[in-house]
Design a protein around this motif. Structure first.
Motif, mmCIF file in Angstrom:
data_model
loop_
_atom_site.group_PDB
_atom_site.id
_atom_site.type_symbol
_atom_site.label_atom_id
_atom_site.label_comp_id
_atom_site.label_asym_id
_atom_site.label_seq_id
_atom_site.Cartn_x
_atom_site.Cartn_y
_atom_site.Cartn_z
ATOM 1 N N PRO A 38 -15.935 25.777 26.194
ATOM 2 C CA PRO A 38 -16.505 26.864 25.389
ATOM 3 C C PRO A 38 -15.988 28.228 25.858
ATOM 4 C CG PRO A 38 -18.164 25.981 26.902
ATOM 5 C CD PRO A 38 -16.921 25.169 27.104
ATOM 6 N N ARG A 39 -15.869 29.164 24.919
ATOM 7 C CA ARG A 39 -15.360 30.500 25.272
ATOM 8 C C ARG A 39 -16.502 31.347 25.829
ATOM 9 N NH1 ARG A 39 -10.180 31.595 23.294
ATOM 10 N NH2 ARG A 39 -10.545 33.829 23.129
ATOM 11 N N GLU A 42 -15.826 35.212 26.259
ATOM 12 C CA GLU A 42 -15.261 35.975 25.141
ATOM 13 C C GLU A 42 -15.667 37.447 25.244
ATOM 14 O OE1 GLU A 42 -13.639 34.331 22.216
ATOM 15 O OE2 GLU A 42 -12.991 36.418 22.020
ATOM 16 N N LYS A 66 -8.912 33.051 31.653
ATOM 17 C CA LYS A 66 -8.421 32.930 30.278
ATOM 18 C C LYS A 66 -8.938 31.670 29.587
ATOM 19 C CE LYS A 66 -4.066 35.551 30.792
ATOM 20 N NZ LYS A 66 -2.603 35.397 31.026
ATOM 21 N N ARG A 67 -9.075 30.579 30.326
ATOM 22 C CA ARG A 67 -9.574 29.354 29.703
ATOM 23 C C ARG A 67 -10.987 29.535 29.177
ATOM 24 N NH1 ARG A 67 -7.607 24.036 29.538
ATOM 25 N NH2 ARG A 67 -8.996 24.342 27.788
ATOM 26 N N LEU A 68 -11.723 30.481 29.747
ATOM 27 C CA LEU A 68 -13.082 30.748 29.260
ATOM 28 C C LEU A 68 -13.093 31.865 28.216
ATOM 29 C CD1 LEU A 68 -14.937 30.447 32.674
ATOM 30 C CD2 LEU A 68 -15.234 28.925 30.703
ATOM 31 N N GLY A 69 -11.915 32.309 27.791
ATOM 32 C CA GLY A 69 -11.850 33.311 26.721
ATOM 33 C C GLY A 69 -11.838 34.749 27.199
ATOM 34 N N ARG B 39 -4.023 28.340 15.068
ATOM 35 C CA ARG B 39 -4.041 28.321 16.542
ATOM 36 C C ARG B 39 -3.847 26.884 17.042
ATOM 37 N NH1 ARG B 39 -5.880 33.119 18.856
ATOM 38 N NH2 ARG B 39 -6.756 32.092 20.675
ATOM 39 N N GLU B 42 -4.517 26.225 20.870
ATOM 40 C CA GLU B 42 -5.778 26.684 21.474
ATOM 41 C C GLU B 42 -6.128 25.803 22.675
ATOM 42 O OE1 GLU B 42 -7.981 29.204 19.839
ATOM 43 O OE2 GLU B 42 -8.746 29.150 21.892
ATOM 44 N N GLY B 43 -6.447 26.458 23.796
ATOM 45 C CA GLY B 43 -6.857 25.701 24.975
ATOM 46 C C GLY B 43 -5.713 25.149 25.813
ATOM 47 N N ARG C 39 -12.349 41.263 15.973
ATOM 48 C CA ARG C 39 -10.943 40.998 16.343
ATOM 49 C C ARG C 39 -10.033 41.552 15.252
ATOM 50 N NH1 ARG C 39 -10.294 37.351 20.601
ATOM 51 N NH2 ARG C 39 -8.310 36.567 19.835
#
Lengths: 310, 310, 310
Positions: A38-39, A42, A66-69, B39, B42-43, C39
């Motif tokens: 999950p982000r 963000e 970054k993996r967490l947004g 995307r 993504e991830g 965004r």
């Protein structure tokens, strides 16, 4: 418990804190396995202020954020060194404080992270400063033991290498005081023995430990062997470095002859020549797994500090 | 067909592989035009391991990865060089293998990418190593011809410049063996002729080619002129470099007098002085278009390797 | 009004332009406070072409772009310097033009940003070039005054420091001509007086200004004091630098004795020793707030240029 907390020294954290963190890391680990992260961060900005070069630790934190947004910004390498030379450290931290939600600091001087935490309104994580503190490395190290053995207590540990100048070694040793190892061997040439203040903490915590000079003497007893390299740049005197470099080496033949078959070797990396390359592919080597666990552990840490939960 | 594949040499790929890639790139191209890029990554974490400096190739890969939603980490420039000096190459690759889903390697030594691919569990893309291989550049080059002429077969090609040390030139020449050019001229000073092993591959593939020393002789026949600069840093001997530098130059007046009006000039960039700046704005110059096509081509490549489809 | 516009000099913008920008920045400021930033720049690529090192401005633009969902690529520090040495500036800009939707340029030479704007099809923002232009800094400075006082007109301004070589100082002074300050004091040692061309613009705009050598004389009149450091690297002659360095310093005791209690001090940062550190925590210091406002202001700017609205 974790929200908005600074991470300066591993000694700031209780056993409960660490166990909570490891559970959060387990949860993130599952997210990673199932490609469903999950982000959680963000819109958050994480600053990487690497006044001292470190590719590995920087990349690990960068992936984690970054993996967490989260967004990451910062400096490292030569740019970090030149920032360190220019304007005052305090002003640099204030700038990052104005731009971001969390600051990760690496610095060659002891106390830099603590000073940054005093200046910044946002939380500060010490990614290694001076010769003693590298708390997130110690968290990863214990987490690796936890995942390998299911528990940290009751094992026999050896820490081999430059126990005097390596902050990874000091931090790992200090971290063990939060748990109940069966025994701890501090293995090093005489010149590189652990500092008195570290041993004092061990004594106060009631950890049974012994200082020895040779791995051969104790290898058969160990469940976990933590190896660190000798870092030339930590030595105030180059002559002193010349005396000790290459003074220990973990070989596969020693391990096969003398170690428990279940022994696991940890290493904060990078390795130079203190572990024979042939060991890499043996059952003993856990250091690449340990590097991999740095990601979920640091993700958990960032999420706990910035959100209070995972 | 493409999933999880390493990209080490252009010779690892068949005509079918490349045509599939170009179709995927066309699809991505449309996404870019209509600002509707999915995307797809993504991830995913893409590592850029640039042990040798390269602003252009690095930025191109970075845009490609990020536009598809991937995270990028890595090192380049001075930091890349110092990483190359420090711990073992193998350990650096293992670290990136632990942190990411794909590794892009650039290195001054031949074989570095292949070695990385042997070590890493995740796919490795060669972004240029040694003097011979730069497969993604060759893919972009052919894709540019495809978009300009609608086909790659049946055209007359000239490759001008340092055919001995330029990996872009070698890779482009080798790439042509996957198609059926009408004819191929290798144009260079004697000292910079294509290596024997490259010419052997041409002969085996039945490509009609001829080595000439002057562009003037053949310019009127060419449909595509591929120009590369002379790179000082590839020369083992600086004296040798001094002898050949500035030994060829494409001028607008030559083009206007002698070239087919439809001739297109490609160049992997950066240019130094081998193409007169006045050519940039002429109908002959296709190299900025070629640079632009690097983005959809590399996006397609990353998506095919990491997902198997676009 | 703003869509696709280049930002080269602060003089390219009218009062109306700037007021529109400040309103957009206010809107973004609210988004940031409520952690609900849309965004707006999803799928856009912003290039940071820092041919001259600048950690602070680079990070500020980077946060601004990324917080709106844009991708950033680029170079800075040593890498930027070596790019500047290599291929032609024009080709580097053309490459970035091929890869991105907007280019932010910083360069040591006057006119570099304008030249880039002539080459690139995408909009170009000047992040500081030569000794005179740093338009986005001036926008931030005015926006800070606006947020502190509610208006920019009718205040007494002092600009203290190297008015000859500091582009932040020149740009701020020029920016004031778009408004109606009550009075403007140009405070500097004789050797560092504002350039004639700057003063000519002031005269043409009908700004009442006076050149003085000592802060003490005028401090009691000021509403806003803008301080810049002396930058050694801007001086053509090191001897000249030695004569003036350390020639002015703002101390807390002077401020407490003589300044209006409402005086606000601005500074583009980094500071060296021209402001006593004790001032940092006083009611006079507005420079960290000013740094913070750089984020919403630059976010607004990017959104207006790339989308035409916020």
């Amino acid at each position: 418990m974790w929200k908005n907390r600074d991470v300066i020294s591993i000694l700031d954290f209780s056993r409960e804190d660490l166990e909570y963190l490891f559970e959060a890391a387990d949860k993130i680990y599952e997210y990673l396995i199932s490609s469903s992260v999950p982000r959680l961060l963000e819109g958050k900005v994480v600053s990487l202020a690497f006044f001292e070069p470190s590719t590995r630790t920087r990349l690990s934190f960068e992936v984690a954020a970054k993996r967490l947004g989260a967004i990451t910004i910062g400096f490292s390498g030569e740019e970090g060194i030149s920032v360190a030379k220019g304007e005052s450290f305090a002003d640099t931290i204030r700038m990052l404080d104005a731009y971001s939600d969390l600051i990760i600091v690496r610095h060659r001087y002891e106390g830099a992270a603590l000073y940054a935490a005093e200046i910044a309104k946002v939380p500060v994580i010490n990614a290694g400063d001076g010769k003693q503190h590298h708390p997130t490395q110690a968290m990863i190290d214990l987490y690796t033991v936890k995942r390998l053995y299911g528990h940290i207590d009751g094992l026999v540990y050896g820490v081999l290498g430059d126990l005097r100048y390596s902050r990874a070694a000091s931090s790992f040793i200090l971290a063990l005081t939060r748990f109940s190892p069966e025994k701890l061997y501090l293995i090093s040439p005489k010149l590189l023995r652990a500092r008195e203040e570290v041993k004092m903490v061990l004594r106060q915590a009631g950890i049974v430990f012994e200082e020895v000079e040779s791995l051969e003497e104790v290898i058969h007893e160990l469940d976990v062997l933590y190896v660190v390299r000798i870092q030339r740049e930590r030595f105030p005197d180059p002559q002193e470095y010349e005396k000790v470099k290459g003074s220990y080496r973990v070989t596969l033949s020693l391990l096969e002859k003398r170690a428990k078959p279940t022994l696991k070797i940890l290493h904060p990396l990078p390795k130079v020549d203190e572990v024979e390359p042939r060991v890499d592919n043996s059952r003993f080597a856990a250091y690449f797994y340990q590097a991999k666990l740095g990601i979920p552990l640091r993700m958990a840490l960032l999420a706990l500090i910035l959100r209070g939960e995972v």
